[in-house]
Design a protein around this motif. Structure first.
Motif, PDB file in Angstrom:
ATOM      1  N   ARG A 163      24.700  25.556 -45.538  1.00 48.13           N
ATOM      2  CA  ARG A 163      23.725  26.353 -46.288  1.00 48.13           C
ATOM      3  C   ARG A 163      22.922  27.312 -45.405  1.00 48.13           C
ATOM      4  NH1 ARG A 163      21.405  22.949 -51.391  1.00 48.13           N
ATOM      5  NH2 ARG A 163      23.363  21.888 -51.923  1.00 48.13           N
ATOM      6  N   GLY A 164      22.948  27.079 -44.103  1.00 50.89           N
ATOM      7  CA  GLY A 164      22.180  27.959 -43.237  1.00 50.89           C
ATOM      8  C   GLY A 164      22.148  27.460 -41.801  1.00 50.89           C
ATOM      9  N   ASP A 165      21.285  28.085 -40.987  1.00 52.70           N
ATOM     10  CA  ASP A 165      21.157  27.746 -39.563  1.00 52.70           C
ATOM     11  C   ASP A 165      20.254  26.520 -39.435  1.00 52.70           C
ATOM     12  OD1 ASP A 165      20.757  27.530 -36.866  1.00 52.70           O
ATOM     13  OD2 ASP A 165      20.323  29.663 -36.548  1.00 52.70           O
ATOM     14  N   PHE A 166      20.871  25.329 -39.284  1.00 55.04           N
ATOM     15  CA  PHE A 166      20.077  24.105 -39.235  1.00 55.04           C
ATOM     16  C   PHE A 166      19.309  23.981 -37.919  1.00 55.04           C
ATOM     17  CE2 PHE A 166      18.807  19.740 -39.497  1.00 55.04           C
ATOM     18  CZ  PHE A 166      18.693  19.510 -40.865  1.00 55.04           C
ATOM     19  N   THR A 167      19.829  24.583 -36.861  1.00 52.15           N
ATOM     20  CA  THR A 167      19.104  24.551 -35.586  1.00 52.15           C
ATOM     21  C   THR A 167      17.762  25.263 -35.737  1.00 52.15           C
ATOM     22  OG1 THR A 167      21.182  24.545 -34.348  1.00 52.15           O
ATOM     23  CG2 THR A 167      19.195  25.185 -33.144  1.00 52.15           C
ATOM     24  N   GLU A 168      17.772  26.399 -36.459  1.00 51.51           N
ATOM     25  CA  GLU A 168      16.521  27.126 -36.720  1.00 51.51           C
ATOM     26  C   GLU A 168      15.575  26.269 -37.558  1.00 51.51           C
ATOM     27  OE1 GLU A 168      15.741  31.591 -38.177  1.00 51.51           O
ATOM     28  OE2 GLU A 168      16.561  30.257 -39.750  1.00 51.51           O
ATOM     29  N   TYR A 169      16.123  25.654 -38.607  1.00 55.18           N
ATOM     30  CA  TYR A 169      15.318  24.807 -39.501  1.00 55.18           C
ATOM     31  C   TYR A 169      14.697  23.625 -38.736  1.00 55.18           C
ATOM     32  CZ  TYR A 169      14.271  21.561 -43.331  1.00 55.18           C
ATOM     33  OH  TYR A 169      13.649  20.695 -44.196  1.00 55.18           O
ATOM     34  N   ALA A 170      15.535  22.943 -37.943  1.00 54.00           N
ATOM     35  CA  ALA A 170      15.038  21.794 -37.172  1.00 54.00           C
ATOM     36  C   ALA A 170      14.008  22.234 -36.138  1.00 54.00           C
ATOM     37  CB  ALA A 170      16.212  21.084 -36.484  1.00 54.00           C
ATOM     38  N   GLY A 171      14.182  23.441 -35.601  1.00 55.60           N
ATOM     39  CA  GLY A 171      13.218  23.959 -34.635  1.00 55.60           C
ATOM     40  C   GLY A 171      11.841  24.145 -35.244  1.00 55.60           C
ATOM     41  N   MET A 172      11.800  24.623 -36.499  1.00 59.72           N
ATOM     42  CA  MET A 172      10.508  24.796 -37.170  1.00 59.72           C
ATOM     43  C   MET A 172       9.846  23.438 -37.426  1.00 59.72           C
ATOM     44  SD  MET A 172      10.908  28.021 -39.789  1.00 59.72           S
ATOM     45  CE  MET A 172      12.296  27.378 -40.700  1.00 59.72           C
ATOM     46  N   ARG A 173      10.641  22.447 -37.845  1.00 56.80           N
ATOM     47  CA  ARG A 173      10.087  21.098 -38.061  1.00 56.80           C
ATOM     48  C   ARG A 173       9.518  20.533 -36.766  1.00 56.80           C
ATOM     49  NH1 ARG A 173      13.665  17.584 -42.218  1.00 56.80           N
ATOM     50  NH2 ARG A 173      13.233  16.020 -40.630  1.00 56.80           N
ATOM     51  N   GLU A 174      10.257  20.732 -35.685  1.00 59.38           N
ATOM     52  CA  GLU A 174       9.789  20.224 -34.395  1.00 59.38           C
ATOM     53  C   GLU A 174       8.502  20.931 -33.964  1.00 59.38           C
ATOM     54  OE1 GLU A 174      11.814  19.169 -30.140  1.00 59.38           O
ATOM     55  OE2 GLU A 174      12.017  21.238 -30.819  1.00 59.38           O
ATOM     56  N   ARG A 175       8.439  22.234 -34.228  1.00 58.85           N
ATOM     57  CA  ARG A 175       7.252  22.997 -33.831  1.00 58.85           C
ATOM     58  C   ARG A 175       6.023  22.516 -34.577  1.00 58.85           C
ATOM     59  NH1 ARG A 175       4.466  24.893 -29.935  1.00 58.85           N
ATOM     60  NH2 ARG A 175       3.264  26.783 -30.413  1.00 58.85           N
ATOM     61  N   VAL A 176       6.176  22.174 -35.850  1.00 61.47           N
ATOM     62  CA  VAL A 176       5.055  21.623 -36.619  1.00 61.47           C
ATOM     63  C   VAL A 176       4.540  20.332 -35.962  1.00 61.47           C
ATOM     64  CG1 VAL A 176       4.417  20.503 -38.792  1.00 61.47           C
ATOM     65  CG2 VAL A 176       5.642  22.680 -38.827  1.00 61.47           C
ATOM     66  N   SER A 177       5.470  19.459 -35.608  1.00 61.26           N
ATOM     67  CA  SER A 177       5.080  18.208 -34.969  1.00 61.26           C
ATOM     68  C   SER A 177       4.347  18.460 -33.640  1.00 61.26           C
ATOM     69  CB  SER A 177       6.317  17.332 -34.704  1.00 61.26           C
ATOM     70  OG  SER A 177       6.951  16.983 -35.910  1.00 61.26           O
ATOM     71  N   GLN A 178       4.837  19.445 -32.879  1.00 61.68           N
ATOM     72  CA  GLN A 178       4.206  19.773 -31.608  1.00 61.68           C
ATOM     73  C   GLN A 178       2.797  20.305 -31.805  1.00 61.68           C
ATOM     74  OE1 GLN A 178       7.014  22.559 -29.969  1.00 61.68           O
ATOM     75  NE2 GLN A 178       8.262  20.960 -28.972  1.00 61.68           N
ATOM     76  N   LEU A 179       2.625  21.200 -32.783  1.00 56.22           N
ATOM     77  CA  LEU A 179       1.300  21.779 -33.040  1.00 56.22           C
ATOM     78  C   LEU A 179       0.316  20.717 -33.517  1.00 56.22           C
ATOM     79  CD1 LEU A 179       2.261  25.171 -34.730  1.00 56.22           C
ATOM     80  CD2 LEU A 179       1.319  24.825 -32.431  1.00 56.22           C
ATOM     81  N   GLU A 180       0.769  19.811 -34.350  1.00 56.72           N
ATOM     82  CA  GLU A 180      -0.118  18.744 -34.833  1.00 56.72           C
ATOM     83  C   GLU A 180      -0.518  17.819 -33.683  1.00 56.72           C
ATOM     84  OE1 GLU A 180       1.291  18.331 -39.502  1.00 56.72           O
ATOM     85  OE2 GLU A 180       2.251  17.087 -37.973  1.00 56.72           O
ATOM     86  N   ALA A 181       0.444  17.516 -32.801  1.00 56.61           N
ATOM     87  CA  ALA A 181       0.125  16.672 -31.642  1.00 56.61           C
ATOM     88  C   ALA A 181      -0.851  17.389 -30.719  1.00 56.61           C
ATOM     89  CB  ALA A 181       1.404  16.315 -30.883  1.00 56.61           C
ATOM     90  N   GLU A 182      -0.648  18.701 -30.521  1.00 57.44           N
ATOM     91  CA  GLU A 182      -1.547  19.479 -29.677  1.00 57.44           C
ATOM     92  C   GLU A 182      -2.952  19.518 -30.268  1.00 57.44           C
ATOM     93  OE1 GLU A 182      -1.988  24.012 -27.862  1.00 57.44           O
ATOM     94  OE2 GLU A 182      -0.204  23.440 -29.016  1.00 57.44           O
ATOM     95  N   GLN A 183      -3.011  19.654 -31.581  1.00 58.13           N
ATOM     96  CA  GLN A 183      -4.283  19.669 -32.291  1.00 58.13           C
ATOM     97  C   GLN A 183      -5.067  18.382 -32.021  1.00 58.13           C
ATOM     98  OE1 GLN A 183      -4.067  19.498 -36.673  1.00 58.13           O
ATOM     99  NE2 GLN A 183      -4.680  21.660 -36.602  1.00 58.13           N
ATOM    100  N   ALA A 184      -4.370  17.258 -32.190  1.00 63.42           N
ATOM    101  CA  ALA A 184      -5.024  15.958 -31.971  1.00 63.42           C
ATOM    102  C   ALA A 184      -5.390  15.758 -30.505  1.00 63.42           C
ATOM    103  CB  ALA A 184      -4.098  14.827 -32.434  1.00 63.42           C
ATOM    104  N   ARG A 185      -4.501  16.183 -29.600  1.00 68.40           N
ATOM    105  CA  ARG A 185      -4.734  15.980 -28.165  1.00 68.40           C
ATOM    106  C   ARG A 185      -5.930  16.795 -27.680  1.00 68.40           C
ATOM    107  NH1 ARG A 185      -0.014  16.806 -26.868  1.00 68.40           N
ATOM    108  NH2 ARG A 185      -0.118  19.030 -26.385  1.00 68.40           N
ATOM    109  N   LEU A 186      -6.014  18.052 -28.116  1.00 68.81           N
ATOM    110  CA  LEU A 186      -7.136  18.894 -27.701  1.00 68.81           C
ATOM    111  C   LEU A 186      -8.461  18.331 -28.199  1.00 68.81           C
ATOM    112  CD1 LEU A 186      -5.684  22.481 -28.257  1.00 68.81           C
ATOM    113  CD2 LEU A 186      -6.192  21.366 -26.072  1.00 68.81           C
ATOM    114  N   ARG A 187      -8.444  17.881 -29.466  1.00 65.32           N
ATOM    115  CA  ARG A 187      -9.670  17.331 -30.039  1.00 65.32           C
ATOM    116  C   ARG A 187     -10.098  16.069 -29.289  1.00 65.32           C
ATOM    117  NH1 ARG A 187      -7.905  16.932 -34.840  1.00 65.32           N
ATOM    118  NH2 ARG A 187      -7.465  14.694 -34.876  1.00 65.32           N
TER     119      ARG A 187
END
Length: 922
Positions: A531-555
């Motif tokens: 249906r599409g580029d799953f590597t791109e899709y998985a990359g966006m999911r991973e980036r969300v997880s990274q940003l949320e972890a960074e958010q918590a870590r900085l706080r």
């Protein structure tokens, strides 16, 4: 043939060993040399040949040691050999004949001479670095590398080391930075070593007499019988609950463990039938002709307890004539002690044990007491010395026998097995060259001991040398001043620490990365989606997880740092509002919990406080989850103790009276809100994920598992590449970050090209908290204090409590000291924030644990007063000398005249009585 080596060798009453002669011949070739040989093998002969060559050729030789006690011993040895006019001594606070052709000194003194471009370095031909394996020591080690890197190219090194398993690696580095360095390794002990186990009243060989290398079958049989006995015994009811009591082991358990707290603190108990008591061990040694002996006990308290236990037994190891000679030694060294000092030191108890041939040796002893013990033992009159492991790294005190009570010790964090290297160091004292045909190592049996594990430990000789080098602020300004920033950075890239890091990064990393790349490709292929580029899709999911972890870590990171800074600024008597947990409410600080250690490198302070309701307790992370501040203050009763009901009542009333004048308890602070920019990025990504074609795929999560594995491996590979890149320049990178901090504070000019006037002041301060000290001088924190007050405040910069002492509350002597230390804590917190911004470790906490004692001493109090709270005499003298040393550094650092005079007054007030007596400590 009348060569220099022939004339030198003729001065000894024994022929030179092959390794000694080979090393000396290398010196004749104008090469440097690294000699790695067992303790007691005579490697100092090679260093002495360098001093001989200096006199023969008209050049100078510096003989360096890591501690003052070793310097003093070597100075006297060389004076006896060459005469007082040919030998000098420099130990920082002692200067004797400093322009002599042979000068003995501590390594720190030579480091300082190099930075100052001292004229004394002119004509220097050789530097002997005795006990060079101290390079691995966290505190002293970096100085060795500074010296090795900083000496002129024309100077030849003579490095003398205990047997290390990576001598070739160390020698390769030396050759890289110093030119022609030859390596001489000797594995042969000058006196062969026999291994034993003390079981009950017997001394049993560890290895089978007829089959070397095999464990003695008798010990294996004893271990089996003991195990069977313990299994049977565990079924028998014990105590009221009818349950069996099982053995508790420490470390791995291979070497046995104690069965109770009493057993751990002292084996003078009936206990398990195979474990010998201390008196049994000594009697067995005497009966077997194995005295004199050193018994290693891994605590000062244990050493003193062992001597007391032997004194309470009928063990007497000397005859009348020997006792009289020991008494003469003690009285000669102790002649300068006043009756009051003798009473404070327990002189009569010490002398009674000493004359019976028994003594302790550890860092808690007064230096003069150590000197008595050492002379008594070297003369052969003292038969048993109970010592901590520091003796194994100290002065030359060989014995016929070494006894190790337990093969497990407390390493500051947990009970752990001693390493093969530590075992080698300890047993290296066994066997006196020219006296004993055989040396003996005895391990005391412990419940659950596996003799095969002990045999394995005794058979290994692994003692790797690992660099402890790391740039400091003082080092940075001195290097920049002497050679400029760029050249200094290049010099640090040649440190042994960097050399070892680069070696570890070599090898087969490229092949590992190729395999990782192949595995990543396979995972991503398995994640293919129609249906599409799953590597791109998985990359966006991973980036969300990274940003949320960074958010918590900085706080979390920002909050933790702010909380730590606020706690570090507290003083005894401060009233705070506990923001959270079951103790939320008003509280008065009894002990800020900032004593000693490097706590804020791994955790924050936990203050002892009285909360509402009169309870005195440690406030944990759950109680203080946001920054606190001082609302008011009260006086803590002198010598307050939490278990004293009357003292708690007095302090509780003071708290109530102060709280009555305060406004209502502040509302619990709200947690920091999420960073808006990160929140926007996360929201945008989630929207794009929902609209991606692969989001509606029925096999989405199956594809995701393969994609996540591939990306996780990619992430791990990228991190390894970045980590290797950082490590490959880790020393220089740390140096650059240090220089940026120094620029920001004005110790280096913009760009770090030159050292400012303030930087020249910092260059003279060699404290662990060098930058905090320099900033305190600049801000006037140390000005306006009288002599005892200045001594007390300086002590917080150099004193570090032992772990066993950190639970004892300590106070500052008066309100002026409290104000000065509050300002000092503010300086430390500010420096810490700047270091955090530059990704450097923050400085350790100030420690007020010695303030009262040094205040009293500087005010003229006697030894019995300053030791009244339980500090050992040796600790007091050593810490007092550190305060005096820091005062001397500040006085000579170009500070204003008033502060310089104040520091000189501290120096004079502290260096009196036992602090100024001979018998230099480390």
């Amino acid at each position: 043939m009348d060569s220099a080596l022939t004339r030198f060798a003729a001065g000894y009453d024994f022929p030179l060993d092959d390794f000694q002669r080979r090393a000396c011949e290398y010196l004749d070739d104008e090469a440097g040399v690294l000699v790695a040989a067992p303790t007691g093998s005579g490697k100092t002969v090679v260093g002495e040949y360098a001093t001989f060559l200096a006199l023969e050729t008209g050049r100078k030789c510096f003989y360096t040691t890591p501690i003052k006690a070793l310097s003093n011993q070597k100075f006297h040895d060389l004076v006896d050999r060459y005469g007082a006019d040919q030998v000098g001594l420099l130990t920082g606070d002692l200067s004797v004949n400093s322009e002599a052709p042979i000068v003995v000194m501590t390594t720190e003194v030579l480091r300082n001479m190099i930075y100052a471009s001292s004229r004394t370095l002119e004509g220097l031909g050789w530097v002997v670095m005795d006990e060079v394996h101290y390079l691995a020591d966290r505190f002293r080690g970096p100085v060795w590398e500074e010296v090795i890197l900083g000496l002129a190219e024309s100077v030849r090194l003579v490095c003398l080391s205990a047997t290390v398993s990576n001598a070739e690696e160390f020698g390769e580095w030396l050759a890289e930075v110093r030119g022609d360095i030859r390596i001489v390794v000797s594995e042969t002990r000058p006196v062969p070593l026999t291994q034993h186990v003390a079981v009950s009243r017997r001394i049993i060989d560890l290895f089978a007499p007829d089959q070397p290398g095999d464990v003695n079958p008798e010990l294996v049989r004893i271990a089996r019988e003991e195990a069977r006995f313990q299994r049977d015994d565990s079924r028998r009811p014990r105590g009221r609950n009818g349950k069996g009591r099982r053995s508790v082991s420490y470390g791995s358990g291979r070497f046995g463990g104690a069965t109770s707290r009493q057993d751990r603190n002292g084996p003078e108990h009936r206990g398990p039938r195979n474990s010998p008591s201390r008196s049994q061990v000594v009697r067995s040694l005497r009966q077997a002709g194995l005295l004199p002996a050193i018994i290693f006990v891994f605590s000062r308290t244990g050493c003193d307890a062992a001597v007391s236990q032997l004194m309470n037994s009928d063990v007497v190891l000397t005859n009348g004539a020997e006792a009289d000679r020991l008494r003469e030694i003690a009285e000669r060294h102790g002649a300068g002690l006043s009756p009051e000092e003798r009473a404070a030191l327990g002189w009569d108890r010490f002398l009674a044990a000493f004359c019976r041939g028994i003594a302790a040796h550890h860092a808690g002893l007064l230096p003069v007491t150590k000197a008595i013990v050492e002379e008594g033992f070297v003369t052969g009159l003292l038969k048993v010395v109970v010592a901590t492991e520091t003796l194994a790294l100290g002065i030359n005190m060989p014995a016929r026998t070494v006894v190790i009570e337990r093969l497990v010790k407390y390493n500051g964090q947990t009970h752990a097995d001693i390493t093969p290297g530590e075992y080698t160091q300890l047993t290296g004292r066994a066997g006196r060259r020219g006296i004993d045909v055989q040396g003996h190592a005895v391990v005391c049996w412990q419940p659950g001991m596996d003799p095969r594990a002990v045999a394995g430990l005794a058979s290994r000789r692994t003692y790797p040398l690992r660099s402890a080098f790391a740039p400091t602020y003082n080092m940075a300004v001195n290097l920049v001043a002497s050679m400029g920033r760029q050249r200094a950075a290049r010099l640090l890239e040649h440190s042994f620490a960097q050399f070892q890091t680069d070696r570890r990064l070599g090898g087969s990393t490229a092949s590992h990365r190729r395999k990782d790349e192949e595995a990543i490709a396979e995972y991503l292929a398995a994640a293919h989606c129609d249906r599409g580029d799953f590597t791109e899709y998985a990359g966006m999911r991973e980036r969300v997880s990274q940003l949320e972890a960074e958010q918590a870590r900085l706080r979390r990171g920002a909050r933790d740092a702010e909380v730590a800074d606020s706690l570090s600024a507290l003083d005894p008597g401060d009233i705070i509002a506990v923001p959270s947990g079951p103790h939320r409410g008003w509280a008065v600080i009894v002990d800020p919990g900032t004593r000693g250690g490097h706590r804020d490198r791994g955790s924050r302070p936990h203050p002892l406080a009285m909360v509402e309701g009169r309870s005195v307790l440690r406030l944990g992370d759950g109680d203080i989850d946001s920054p606190v501040r001082r609302y008011a203050g009260v006086r803590i009763p002198a010598h307050f103790h939490p278990r004293d009901a009357a003292a708690r009542k007095i302090l509780g009333r003071s708290l109530d009276d102060a709280v009555a004048q305060l406004p209502e308890l502040p509302e619990r602070p709200a947690r920091a809100t999420v960073d808006a920019e990160l929140a926007d990025q996360i929201a945008d990504l989630r929207s794009r994920i929902r609209s991606h074609p692969c989001h509606s795929c029925p096999d989405r999560e199956t594809h995701a598992r393969f994609a996540e594995r591939g990306m996780a491996l990619r992430r791990s590979t990228d991190q390894a590449v970045q980590r290797d890149a950082r490590r490959s320049g880790s020393i220089a990178a740390r140096f650059d970050r240090i220089c940026l901090v120094l620029e920001a504070l004005g110790y280096l000019t913009e760009g770090g090209a030159e050292v400012t006037e303030q930087g020249r002041m910092l260059a003279r301060i060699y404290s662990e908290l060098d930058l905090v000290t320099a900033e305190a001088v600049r801000e006037g924190v140390l000005s306006g204090l009288d002599t005892p007050q200045l001594a007390a405040v300086l002590s917080t910069l150099v004193f570090e409590s032992r772990p066993a002492d950190r639970r004892r509350p300590s106070w500052l002597p008066d309100h002026t000291c409290e104000q000065a230390v509050t300002r000092l804590r503010s300086v430390r917190a500010r420096v810490g924030r700047l270091e955090r911004d530059h990704r450097l470790e923050r400085p350790r906490d100030l420690d007020v644990g010695f303030a009262e004692e040094i205040y009293a001493w500087a005010a003229g109090a006697g030894l019995e007063v300053v030791l009244a709270d339980g500090m050992s005499a040796g600790d007091f003298v050593r810490q007092a000398r550190q305060v005096a040393d820091l005062a001397g550094q500040i006085a000579a650092a170009g500070v204003d005249q008033e502060l310089a005079r104040g520091c000189r007054r501290v120096l004079n007030a502290v260096q009196r009585g036992v602090v100024s007596m001979s018998g230099e400590d480390d």
